[in-house]
Design a protein around this motif. Structure first.
Motif, short mmCIF file in Angstrom:
data_model
loop_
_atom_site.label_atom_id
_atom_site.label_comp_id
_atom_site.label_asym_id
_atom_site.label_seq_id
_atom_site.Cartn_x
_atom_site.Cartn_y
_atom_site.Cartn_z
N ASP A 223 0.82 -1.21 0.00
CA ASP A 223 0.00 0.00 0.00
C ASP A 223 0.86 1.26 0.00
O ASP A 223 0.59 2.21 -0.75
CB ASP A 223 -0.93 0.00 1.22
N LEU A 224 1.89 1.26 0.83
CA LEU A 224 2.77 2.44 0.92
C LEU A 224 3.53 2.65 -0.38
O LEU A 224 3.67 3.78 -0.86
CB LEU A 224 3.73 2.26 2.09
N ASN A 226 2.68 1.84 -3.41
CA ASN A 226 1.80 2.36 -4.45
C ASN A 226 1.45 3.83 -4.22
O ASN A 226 1.29 4.60 -5.18
CB ASN A 226 0.53 1.52 -4.54
N ARG A 227 1.30 4.24 -2.98
CA ARG A 227 1.01 5.64 -2.68
C ARG A 227 2.21 6.52 -3.01
O ARG A 227 2.05 7.64 -3.52
CB ARG A 227 0.63 5.81 -1.21
N ALA A 228 3.41 6.04 -2.72
CA ALA A 228 4.61 6.86 -2.90
C ALA A 228 5.12 6.87 -4.34
O ALA A 228 5.73 7.85 -4.78
CB ALA A 228 5.71 6.36 -1.96
N ALA A 230 3.28 6.12 -7.34
CA ALA A 230 2.14 5.90 -8.22
C ALA A 230 2.41 6.29 -9.67
O ALA A 230 1.76 5.79 -10.58
CB ALA A 230 0.93 6.67 -7.70
N ARG A 237 1.30 -0.22 -11.70
CA ARG A 237 1.11 -0.85 -10.40
C ARG A 237 1.02 -2.36 -10.55
O ARG A 237 0.35 -2.88 -11.43
CB ARG A 237 -0.17 -0.31 -9.78
N CYS A 313 11.82 5.19 1.10
CA CYS A 313 10.45 5.64 0.83
C CYS A 313 9.87 6.35 2.05
O CYS A 313 10.03 5.87 3.19
CB CYS A 313 9.59 4.43 0.46
N LEU A 315 6.18 8.90 2.91
CA LEU A 315 5.06 9.71 2.45
C LEU A 315 5.44 11.20 2.55
O LEU A 315 6.09 11.61 3.51
CB LEU A 315 3.81 9.43 3.29
#
Length: 375
Positions: A223-224, A226-228, A230, A237, A313, A315
């Motif tokens: 999840d992290l 893919n958020r960071a 994208a 993805r 990585c 956010l």
């Protein structure tokens, strides 16, 4: 297909004999290269198996070049990733798994065959080298041939770029690997960043590597990630199943000391992913993990004294809390058994990551490139 100067036949890989020729070709190309690390044949075969999940959203075409003596002298895989073409809105196909003896005629014949197949699939551009996905092996080394590649990094003869440019291709992207000796430690700003982050309520812990705890951590990493990331270039993805499968393949290689995770109020907000350089023992097994290969691998893994930093990585909203620098501090403090690190790979235009890497004192020591050609 026959070239004008050298009798070469380009054929699809369809028989067990041709499959074996395809897999064995690198041993011919690199037989006199002291820095090459042989891939595991089983890994390459698995990537190009019809059972690969890639086949649910893409397709590929394996080709080999055969000379008049019925010897394999080159190989290439052309691929179409429907996820990528749909997401980008562009008809871009890939070429990858490229290996070739030092003969421009052979290279041209392989590239032409890949180009023809991609054009038949409706593609307007060919990009590579990409082994089906940028999450796999990609890029060609163009500077820094004086040392062996680190784990999961590409290596190739210097003439590959020359052949592709002579064929009419163009450079599409440049990337770097940084080298960092660890004996002198890091600047004090990294320890300060760790203190700042800790006072801000950030908590740090190692990746969990066993059982359900590992599975839970990998799900949160997915999840992290893919958020960071994208909008990474030429990348789409992965499904959680694909991500989990790759994580399981690396599970036994992880050193938790150099894989710290940052959390805030129980939420994973950053991580530092490094792996010991298992290319040191892999270089000794000659592409086979049979019983003798496993024994050699276990013996030589004790000599691992360097690591590759793959991802740092965080956010965006936590960068002001100094989390990236804090993660670097923690990993380097806990990984004191390592003498050097490679931080790779990072694209030339990724200025934020390059600034962070260069704050450690690391210097560029290898350069890689990706290429394109209009069809």
């Amino acid at each position: 297909m026959v070239t004008s100067q050298t009798t070469i036949t380009i054929k699809p890989v369809t028989t067990p004999v041709e499959e074996e020729q395809f897999l064995n070709l690198p041993w011919r190309v690199y037989k006199n290269d002291p820095h090459w690390v042989s891939p595991l044949k089983s890994d390459i075969a698995q990537q190009l198996s019809p059972d690969n999940s890639f086949c649910s959203y893409g397709r590929f075409h394996k080709l080999i070049a055969i000379n008049a003596k019925e010897e394999a002298v080159g190989r290439i895989v052309a691929a179409v990733n429907e996820r990528l073409t749909d997401e980008m809105g562009e008809k871009v196909g890939f070429f990858g798994f490229f290996e070739c003896i030092e003969d421009q005629n052979v290279a041209f014949a392989l590239l032409e065959a890949a180009e023809t197949w991609l054009r038949e699939q409706g593609m307007a551009r060919m990009r590579g080298p990409i082994d089906l996905s940028t999450h796999n092996n990609c890029l060609w080394l163009v500077d820094g041939f004086d040392s062996s590649p680190r784990i999961m990094m590409p290596y190739n003869p210097p003439y590959y770029e020359r052949f592709f440019l002579a064929y009419g291709g163009k450079i599409a992207k440049e990337a770097y690997a940084y080298h960092l000796p660890l004996q002198d430690g890091l600047n004090d700003k990294f320890a300060k960043a760790y203190r700042v982050a800790s006072r801000s309520g950030i908590r740090f812990r190692p990746l969990q590597t066993k059982g359900e705890a590992f599975k839970a951590d990998v799900s949160r990493l997915y999840d992290l990630f893919n958020r960071a990331f994208a909008h990474s270039w030429s990348s789409t993805r992965r499904t959680e199943e694909e991500f989990m499968a790759q994580a399981r393949s690396l599970q036994d290689l992880v050193d938790p000391d150099i894989f710290p995770i940052a959390e805030y109020n129980g939420e994973m907000i950053g991580f530092f992913m490094a792996l010991p350089d298992y290319n040191i023992p892999l270089k000794k097994v000659n592409g086979k993990l049979n019983w003798w290969g496993i024994l050699k691998f276990l013996w030589y893994r004790r000599q691992i004294d360097r690591a590759r930093v793959i991802v740092i990585c965080c956010l965006p909203e936590y960068r002001r809390k100094m989390v990236p620098l804090a993660l670097i501090h923690l990993a380097f403090q806990q990984g004191q058994s390592y003498q050097e690190a490679e931080l790779s790979w990072v694209y030339e235009d990724n200025n934020a990551s390059r600034r962070l890497i260069e704050e450690t004192g690391a210097k560029i020591y290898k350069t890689y490139r990706m290429y394109e050609k209009q069809l």
